[in-house]
Design a protein around this motif. Structure first.
Motif, short mmCIF file in Angstrom:
data_model
loop_
_atom_site.label_atom_id
_atom_site.label_comp_id
_atom_site.label_asym_id
_atom_site.label_seq_id
_atom_site.Cartn_x
_atom_site.Cartn_y
_atom_site.Cartn_z
N GLU A 187 0.77 -1.73 -0.11
CA GLU A 187 0.26 -0.05 0.02
C GLU A 187 0.64 1.30 0.00
N PHE A 201 0.82 6.16 -7.67
CA PHE A 201 -0.36 7.07 -7.78
C PHE A 201 0.50 8.94 -7.55
N ARG A 202 1.09 8.89 -6.62
CA ARG A 202 0.98 10.24 -6.58
C ARG A 202 2.46 11.01 -7.79
N ASP A 233 0.74 4.13 -2.58
CA ASP A 233 0.60 5.26 -2.61
C ASP A 233 1.20 5.94 -3.54
N HIS A 243 -7.28 5.93 -4.61
CA HIS A 243 -6.82 5.84 -5.84
C HIS A 243 -7.58 5.74 -6.83
N THR A 250 -7.90 9.11 -9.54
CA THR A 250 -6.85 9.26 -11.25
C THR A 250 -7.80 9.31 -11.99
N ASN A 265 -0.20 10.74 -11.08
CA ASN A 265 -1.31 11.90 -10.28
C ASN A 265 -0.64 13.41 -10.73
N ARG A 286 -8.62 1.62 -0.16
CA ARG A 286 -7.33 2.61 -0.10
C ARG A 286 -7.25 2.70 -1.77
#
Length: 191
Positions: free
Chosen positions: A41, A48-49, A45, A110, A114, A52, A106
């Motif tokens: 996870e 995806f950070r 994160d 995401h 996104t 994005n 969670r």
């Protein structure tokens, strides 16, 4: 994680490595699966950070350029790529229903954050196509990553034989597969 395969890692070895007793480690994580799911996870994160952040720069993509971008980001997160094949078959087992719900919530957050960014980056991704794309990417990596990292015996067998074509490289196979996938999920812009 970088030098050991998941089945070879024990909670005792992990506890020793981080300077805890096994009992103390269990105070934080009730199982090996929960520990690695938490690691997954955190790595997700980060992925995806970065995705994005890229998508927020603006501009539009073609299926091929989006595939290259997603491949590049995946390869820039190698620990995540190594954990993805373990997710459904191992990491999501031996956890509580509450832990599973927290994990899926969670991941869904995401996907929600996104999806509109992907729709702006590739306008032909409509409806639920962006969420499906992100889910299918995980499935592609789950299949391609282990094939690109065979055991030492298989690697040796393939190296000096005409069977070398059976070994694939994630850095070339993933963009090819993603281009085909994204092209299939993209609809032509309306006239």
């Amino acid at each position: 994680m970088q030098t050991h395969r998941y089945p070879d890692l024990t909670l005792n070895a992990i506890a020793d490595r981080v300077g805890l007793t096994k009992a103390a480690l269990f105070a934080y994580f009730p199982s090996k699966e929960d520990l690695f799911l938490s690691l997954y996870e955190d790595l997700l994160d980060d992925f995806f950070r970065d995705l994005n952040r890229h998508l927020d720069l603006g501009g539009t993509h073609t299926p091929a350029t989006l595939a290259r971008t997603l491949s590049h980001l995946t390869l820039a997160h190698p620990d995540l790529a190594r954990l993805i094949p373990l997710l459904a078959g191992i990491l999501e087992h031996n956890i509580s229903a509450e832990r599973a719900l927290a994990h899926k919530t969670r991941v869904a957050a995401h996907l929600s954050a996104t999806t509109p960014r992907l729709q702006r980056a590739l306008p032909g991704l409509r409806g639920d196509a962006p969420a499906r794309l992100l889910t299918y990417i995980q499935a592609l990596i789950a299949g391609l990553q282990p094939m690109s990292d065979p055991s030492p015996a298989v690697r040796e067998a393939l190296r000096d034989s005409p069977l070398g074509a059976l070994h694939l490289s994630l850095d070339t196979a993933l963009p090819d597969a993603l281009t085909a996938l994204i092209t299939g999920l993209t609809t032509a812009p309306e006239a």
